[in-house]
Design a protein around this motif. Structure first.
Motif, mmCIF file in Angstrom:
data_model
loop_
_atom_site.group_PDB
_atom_site.id
_atom_site.type_symbol
_atom_site.label_atom_id
_atom_site.label_comp_id
_atom_site.label_asym_id
_atom_site.label_seq_id
_atom_site.Cartn_x
_atom_site.Cartn_y
_atom_site.Cartn_z
ATOM 1 N N THR A 112 3.981 0.653 -2.731
ATOM 2 C CA THR A 112 3.764 1.874 -1.963
ATOM 3 C C THR A 112 4.983 2.768 -2.068
ATOM 4 O O THR A 112 6.116 2.304 -1.999
ATOM 5 N N ARG B 71 1.413 6.424 -0.882
ATOM 6 C CA ARG B 71 0.556 6.198 -2.045
ATOM 7 C C ARG B 71 0.772 4.802 -2.605
ATOM 8 O O ARG B 71 1.880 4.278 -2.534
ATOM 9 N N LYS C 213 -1.988 6.844 -5.755
ATOM 10 C CA LYS C 213 -3.240 7.167 -5.058
ATOM 11 C C LYS C 213 -2.947 7.204 -3.558
ATOM 12 O O LYS C 213 -2.578 6.184 -2.974
ATOM 13 N N PHE D 49 -3.224 6.897 0.330
ATOM 14 C CA PHE D 49 -4.089 6.127 1.217
ATOM 15 C C PHE D 49 -3.897 6.499 2.681
ATOM 16 O O PHE D 49 -4.813 6.340 3.473
ATOM 17 N N ARG E 266 -7.622 6.897 4.375
ATOM 18 C CA ARG E 266 -8.714 6.615 3.445
ATOM 19 C C ARG E 266 -9.416 5.347 3.909
ATOM 20 O O ARG E 266 -8.768 4.394 4.342
ATOM 21 N N ALA F 257 -12.833 9.220 4.543
ATOM 22 C CA ALA F 257 -11.560 9.305 5.253
ATOM 23 C C ALA F 257 -11.828 9.685 6.694
ATOM 24 O O ALA F 257 -12.827 10.350 7.000
ATOM 25 N N ALA G 133 -6.777 0.745 4.365
ATOM 26 C CA ALA G 133 -6.690 1.951 3.530
ATOM 27 C C ALA G 133 -5.995 1.625 2.209
ATOM 28 O O ALA G 133 -6.415 2.086 1.137
ATOM 29 N N TRP G 134 -4.925 0.822 2.302
ATOM 30 C CA TRP G 134 -4.211 0.409 1.093
ATOM 31 C C TRP G 134 -5.143 -0.377 0.167
ATOM 32 O O TRP G 134 -5.210 -0.113 -1.023
ATOM 33 N N ALA H 92 -8.294 -0.176 -0.025
ATOM 34 C CA ALA H 92 -9.320 0.727 -0.561
ATOM 35 C C ALA H 92 -8.820 1.503 -1.783
ATOM 36 O O ALA H 92 -9.619 1.919 -2.622
ATOM 37 N N ARG H 93 -7.510 1.683 -1.888
ATOM 38 C CA ARG H 93 -6.957 2.492 -2.972
ATOM 39 C C ARG H 93 -6.188 1.704 -4.022
ATOM 40 O O ARG H 93 -5.977 2.188 -5.137
#
Length: 134
Positions: A17, A30, A34, A36, A63, A92, A112-113, A115-116
């Motif tokens: 991250t 990110r 990406k 999140f 996200r 989101a 969220a992490w 998911a991305r």
């Protein structure tokens, strides 16, 4: 309740991250570029759409894996989770930091992490977590 320092600490503890400003210069976190989670204040159109229901505290954009999860969060606790027309059809939600506890924030940011994050990175992290929880 949660703070931006909590968000920063939780997000940066997740593998690969980085923190980098979003297009409007606000903090965003990110995984492999990406986003999140990100700071997301309400904009004029948001305020107009929400009217008197518009919150005035800090908001975190998060996200989620899919629209079903989004709807579940919105239904589960509308005092914490909200959305605006800007996010219509997008996976989101907005989180009111002044209404969420740190344990729930950890869960939301971690999901969220996941998911991305790329699948292999997410699987490796999950395996490490499961072995640590033992």
């Amino acid at each position: 309740m949660a703070s931006w320092e909590d968000v920063r600490r939780i997000a940066l503890a997740l593998p690969e991250t980085t923190e980098r400003g979003s297009y409007d210069g606000l903090p965003a976190w990110r995984v492999r570029d990406k986003p999140f989670v990100w700071e997301r204040p309400l904009r004029g159109a948001d305020l107009a759409a929400l009217g008197a229901a518009a919150p005035d505290g800090p908001l975190l954009g998060v996200r989620v894996p899919d629209l079903g999860v989004k709807e579940a969060l919105l239904a589960d606790d509308p005092s914490v989770y909200l959305t605006t027309p800007h996010f219509e059809g997008y996976p989101a939600v907005l989180v009111r930091l002044d209404r969420i506890g740190v344990p729930e924030l950890i869960e939301v940011i971690t999901e969220a992490w996941y998911a991305r994050a790329p699948k292999r990175l997410a699987a490796a992290h999950r395996a490490r977590q499961e072995s640590a929880d033992g």
